[in-house]
Scaffold this motif. Structure first.
Motif, PDB file in Angstrom:
ATOM      1  N   PHE A 151       0.849  -1.192   0.000  1.00  0.00           N
ATOM      2  CA  PHE A 151       0.000   0.000   0.000  1.00  0.00           C
ATOM      3  C   PHE A 151       0.886   1.244   0.000  1.00  0.00           C
ATOM      4  N   THR A 155      -3.276   4.691  -1.649  1.00  0.00           N
ATOM      5  CA  THR A 155      -4.164   3.700  -1.044  1.00  0.00           C
ATOM      6  C   THR A 155      -4.824   4.285   0.196  1.00  0.00           C
ATOM      7  N   TYR A 158      -7.762   6.468  -0.458  1.00  0.00           N
ATOM      8  CA  TYR A 158      -9.002   5.737  -0.733  1.00  0.00           C
ATOM      9  C   TYR A 158      -9.754   5.386   0.548  1.00  0.00           C
ATOM     10  N   ALA A 271      -1.827  -2.816  -4.113  1.00  0.00           N
ATOM     11  CA  ALA A 271      -3.181  -2.480  -3.685  1.00  0.00           C
ATOM     12  C   ALA A 271      -4.207  -2.663  -4.795  1.00  0.00           C
ATOM     13  N   ASN A 272      -3.810  -2.432  -6.042  1.00  0.00           N
ATOM     14  CA  ASN A 272      -4.772  -2.580  -7.139  1.00  0.00           C
ATOM     15  C   ASN A 272      -5.078  -4.039  -7.453  1.00  0.00           C
ATOM     16  N   LEU A 281      -8.700  -1.282  -4.621  1.00  0.00           N
ATOM     17  CA  LEU A 281      -8.016  -0.157  -3.999  1.00  0.00           C
ATOM     18  C   LEU A 281      -7.079   0.523  -4.997  1.00  0.00           C
ATOM     19  N   PHE A 283      -3.456   2.262  -6.171  1.00  0.00           N
ATOM     20  CA  PHE A 283      -2.006   2.206  -5.954  1.00  0.00           C
ATOM     21  C   PHE A 283      -1.309   3.359  -6.682  1.00  0.00           C
TER      22      PHE A 283
END
Length: 665
Positions: A151, A155, A158, A271-272, A281, A283
């Motif tokens: 992360f 991130t 978000y 994160a993606n 999420l 990144f």
């Protein structure tokens, strides 16, 4: 750490009393389970605990690698015409470099909430050194990451704002981010997080807490997180308000991406690749790819003439790059508990227990009994603390993590237990838990203990801040209970968080804010309500230290001291997302537990079952009685629905298909 409910309405699903123990107190009228039974009950001796986790390999950045990272970032900043401040930290927050490019903005600005509210200028948050933002971003990327998830500060953007996911117009009608409030952790005033003067021992503090301003990347070697890089170039320290469009932070993100070349996170854990209820999420922003870099990181420029390494008081000595410290070694501030410590009872009986240690390698938080005997007739005993900590760790070891890749990875987190004064009675971690959870788990435990305490209202009213004091009456009026915050209501972390949202019910449009929050017009990630009001003055003092002023105390709030030592009940600040429960002996508050690291529902479950199973094991301690819990109060603002006390995952365990594991407890 992360878990989000699919429903955007605060209906029976979000405010349910049952299902996961939302208002249940079991059959025991006092809320304390009877002795016997539970995970360790019966007459058969328990089997010796087995190791369930691997300790990360002792990887660390060398000074030459830090210099390479800085040069790669500087080359991209130069190519983009954005002179920047570049910071690199290791996994435990030691600042390894702060490089100031010629022409970089020396200070940063925090955007003001659209509707005003307490002025940042009036509270001393002006002229903030830009290096503070760069360090905070780097720390965020390092602290939020692990070998199972990567992360960064995008991130964080978000997951800390008032709506999740982020979309145009701040997406009213959606619930708040799952880590709403985490930005106010790892604060520079924390009594847990260490300072530069403590040497390489971590975890270190961050000058601005955790950051939601894009422009950072975690750094990895051989799949092991070894630190983070943070960039401050545009002079604005904010958050990404709209996840559907490119934003002004893209240049900073490109610079951090170039700096991380050769030290990238594995693709499968970024994160993606991780979703929360179907929402992936963030990144990097759209178009932020290596193909769109304007420099060639393989041939970075010479740093000569571009700027220089600058000392940052309290954080970095300057003069050049510094090598990082391998995590999970005594020098890093974290190490495994020894067999002798486990046998003697100063650590839980698990070969996976990671301790927080001092410069001599000694456990900073050995298991002990409560220190509050002047206020509590029968404080928590060391045996009771150990039982609760061990039972929580057992649940942790069985639970499925929410944010770790690959799927069905075992949960990793930190567990903290405190007494009614917020004094640490135990702090244990699994080996690869994200570092941010160390401070956050302690914040959660202290927050649940504080707001459930007979001292809460008196301490808030005596804080010296009219802003802080005002939240007492707001809470009493909102709950319809003029005795609130005097020990008659048990507050767990989940309802604390819901009461701290700028929409109540959470995410609803055209509704009033919760009593612990700012109204939405005055809300921002930097001005959340009681949480920010408690620490804002101290944060301003700490930022004065970064600018060259005197060092200030390791204490984040101005609540009155509980004795001559000067300590107060919220020394590292308030936290407002799930994963903490108060602990009772009958109807008397005696402490609290906090858990943080791998899904907010998972954190909730580990803390809740830890208290229940620990109470079953030793007898005499447990949860608040059903009628004491805040979940027993009907809310006029939500059609007389009830706040949940805890929310546990569906089928959470790796070893059984058991469901509704918190029901009736």
């Amino acid at each position: 750490m992360l878990r989000k409910h699919a429903s955007t309405l605060l209906t029976a699903t979000a405010f349910l009393l049952a299902s996961c123990g939302g208002g249940g107190g079991g059959d025991n009228a006092a809320g304390t389970p009877a002795p016997g039974g539970g995970s360790s009950g019966g007459t058969t001796p328990p089997a010796a605990p087995q190791s369930l986790y691997a300790v990360p390999a002792p990887e660390a950045l060398t000074a030459a690698e830090v210099a390479q990272i800085v040069a790669q970032a500087a080359g991209e900043a130069q190519a983009r015409g954005l002179p920047s401040i570049i910071s690199v930290v290791d996994r435990v927050g030691n600042v390894l470099a702060v490089y100031n490019m010629n022409g970089a903005a020396p200070t940063l600005r925090i955007p003001t909430p659209p509707g005003g509210g307490p002025s940042f200028d009036a509270q001393g948050l002006t002229g903030i050194p830009a290096a503070a933002g760069a360090i905070a971003k780097a720390v965020t990327a390092a602290y939020l990451s692990s070998s199972g998830n990567a992360f960064n500060s995008r991130t964080a953007s978000y997951i800390v704002q008032e709506n999740f996911p982020r979309a145009p117009g701040k997406t009213t009608g959606l619930e708040s981010g799952p880590l709403f409030g985490v930005q106010f952790s790892s604060l520079p005033c924390s009594d847990l997080n260490r300072r530069m003067a403590d040497g390489t021992i971590g975890p270190k503090r961050s000058p601005l807490g955790l950051s939601a301003d894009p422009g950072s990347m975690p750094l990895y070697k051989n799949g092991v997180v070894v630190g983070g890089i943070g960039i401050m170039g545009d002079g604005v320290y904010g958050a990404d308000d709209d996840a559907t469009k490119n934003d002004v932070d893209d240049n900073e993100e490109f610079i951090s991406l170039a700096g991380a070349t050769g030290f990238e996170a594995p693709e499968e854990i970024k994160a993606n690749r991780i979703s929360i209820d179907g929402t992936t999420l963030g990144f990097v922003d759209f178009g932020v790819t290596r193909a769109n870099l304007k420099s060639n990181p393989a041939a970075p420029p010479s740093l000569g003439g571009l700027g220089g390494y600058v000392a940052i008081p309290g954080y970095y000595v300057g003069g050049g790059p510094i090598a990082g410290t391998p995590y999970a070694t005594a020098a890093s501030g974290y190490r495994l508990a020894t067999a002798a410590e486990r046998t003697a009872g100063s650590a839980i009986d698990s070969p996976d227990a990671l301790l927080v240690v001092d410069a001599a390698g000694n456990n900073r938080y050995p298991i002990r009994g409560g220190t509050d005997n002047a206020e509590v007739a029968q404080p928590l005993t060391a045996a009771e603390v150990r039982a609760i900590a061990e039972e929580a760790f057992k649940v942790l070891g069985r639970a499925r993590g929410a944010i770790r890749q690959p799927l069905d990875s075992r949960m990793q987190a930190t567990i903290s237990i405190v007494d009614t004064r917020g004094q640490v009675l135990a702090l244990q971690r699994s080996p690869d838990a994200p570092v941010f959870g160390t401070d956050v788990s302690l914040q959660k435990a202290r927050s649940a203990a504080f707001l459930s305490s007979p001292k809460a209202a008196a301490d808030l009213l005596a804080s010296g801040s009219a802003d802080v004091a005002g939240f007492v009456q707001k809470t009493r009026d909102f709950l319809g209970r003029q005795d609130a915050l005097t020990g008659n209501i048990a507050f767990s972390e989940r309802p604390i968080g819901l009461l701290a949202r700028p929409y109540f019910p959470d995410g609803q449009v055209n509704t009033a804010n919760g009593p612990l929050s700012r109204p939405i017009a005055s809300f921002s990630p930097f001005s959340t309500g009681l949480q920010s009001a408690l620490i804002i003055g101290n944060l301003a003092q700490q930022l004065g230290e970064v600018a060259g002023g005197a060092a200030v105390p390791r204490r984040c709030t101005t609540l009155p001291a509980f004795d001559a030592s000067g300590g107060n009940r919220l020394e590292n600040g308030l936290q407002i997302f799930p994963g903490g429960e108060p602990i009772y002996r009958g109807t008397t508050l005696i402490g609290a537990i906090g858990v943080s690291g791998d899904g907010i529902d998972q954190d909730d479950m580990v803390s809740f079952l830890g208290v229940f199973n620990g109470g079953v094991r030793v007898g005499g301690v447990g949860h608040a009685a059903r009628d004491m819990r805040i979940s027993a109060i009907p809310f006029r603002q939500a059609n007389n629905a009830f706040l949940p006390y805890v929310q546990c995952p569906v089928a959470p365990f790796l070893d059984t298909s058991e469901q509704n594991v918190c029901e009736g407890k």
